[in-house]
Scaffold this motif. Sequence first.
Motif, mmCIF file in Angstrom:
data_model
loop_
_atom_site.group_PDB
_atom_site.id
_atom_site.type_symbol
_atom_site.label_atom_id
_atom_site.label_comp_id
_atom_site.label_asym_id
_atom_site.label_seq_id
_atom_site.Cartn_x
_atom_site.Cartn_y
_atom_site.Cartn_z
ATOM 1 N N VAL A 28 0.973 -1.256 -0.090
ATOM 2 C CA VAL A 28 0.076 -0.205 0.017
ATOM 3 C C VAL A 28 0.733 1.174 -0.040
ATOM 4 O O VAL A 28 0.748 2.190 -0.778
ATOM 5 N N SER A 29 2.010 1.350 0.886
ATOM 6 C CA SER A 29 2.801 2.407 0.836
ATOM 7 C C SER A 29 3.468 2.627 -0.501
ATOM 8 O O SER A 29 3.669 3.573 -0.799
ATOM 9 N N MET A 30 3.906 1.518 -0.844
ATOM 10 C CA MET A 30 4.553 1.469 -2.397
ATOM 11 C C MET A 30 3.654 2.180 -3.323
ATOM 12 O O MET A 30 3.879 2.829 -4.293
ATOM 13 N N LEU A 35 1.744 6.344 -6.930
ATOM 14 C CA LEU A 35 0.533 7.168 -7.396
ATOM 15 C C LEU A 35 1.216 8.834 -7.346
ATOM 16 O O LEU A 35 0.764 9.302 -8.323
ATOM 17 N N ILE A 36 1.713 9.178 -6.311
ATOM 18 C CA ILE A 36 2.181 10.698 -6.081
ATOM 19 C C ILE A 36 3.028 11.058 -7.216
ATOM 20 O O ILE A 36 3.107 11.779 -7.947
ATOM 21 N N PHE A 37 4.047 9.915 -7.422
ATOM 22 C CA PHE A 37 5.180 10.010 -8.133
ATOM 23 C C PHE A 37 4.745 10.313 -9.658
ATOM 24 O O PHE A 37 5.095 11.195 -10.333
ATOM 25 N N THR A 38 3.793 9.408 -9.948
ATOM 26 C CA THR A 38 3.083 9.274 -11.330
ATOM 27 C C THR A 38 2.583 10.581 -11.638
ATOM 28 O O THR A 38 2.438 11.292 -12.768
ATOM 29 N N PHE A 77 17.033 19.113 -17.633
ATOM 30 C CA PHE A 77 16.837 17.671 -17.756
ATOM 31 C C PHE A 77 16.277 17.287 -16.305
ATOM 32 O O PHE A 77 15.803 16.038 -16.258
ATOM 33 N N ALA A 78 16.232 18.089 -15.390
ATOM 34 C CA ALA A 78 15.466 17.789 -14.244
ATOM 35 C C ALA A 78 14.053 17.281 -14.331
ATOM 36 O O ALA A 78 13.560 17.965 -15.208
ATOM 37 N N THR A 79 13.500 16.446 -13.417
ATOM 38 C CA THR A 79 12.040 16.201 -13.509
ATOM 39 C C THR A 79 11.187 17.066 -13.126
ATOM 40 O O THR A 79 10.388 17.410 -13.538
#
Length: 100
Positions: A28-30, A35-38, A77-79
């Motif tokens: 769940v934490s993964m 989800l947040i990163f995406t 180049f940074a995200t």
Amino acid sequence: LETFIGLALFLGSIPLIAALGGGPLNAVSMAVATLIFTQLNTINHTYVNLPYFPFKTLTTITRVHAAHHVDMSHGNFATLSMVYDRVFGTYEAPVSRPAA
């Protein structure tokens, strides 16, 4: 280097999310961290124009990242943060579209 640091921060956010949720490190934490990163990366590629607070920051972030897609060999180049581009001298000015 930016990719490595970004992935390290992402992987480090997984136990942080587990700790904030008060639960163990698990799928769940993964899933929440992913989800947040995406979502952050999706927003970064939308090139939105939201000129009002608090969304004006999103407009700036997406405009700066859009400069990277104009010519991917020059800079930005940074995200999600332009800190690395400023440090390494690869920062480019934001791209702007004419008002519709």
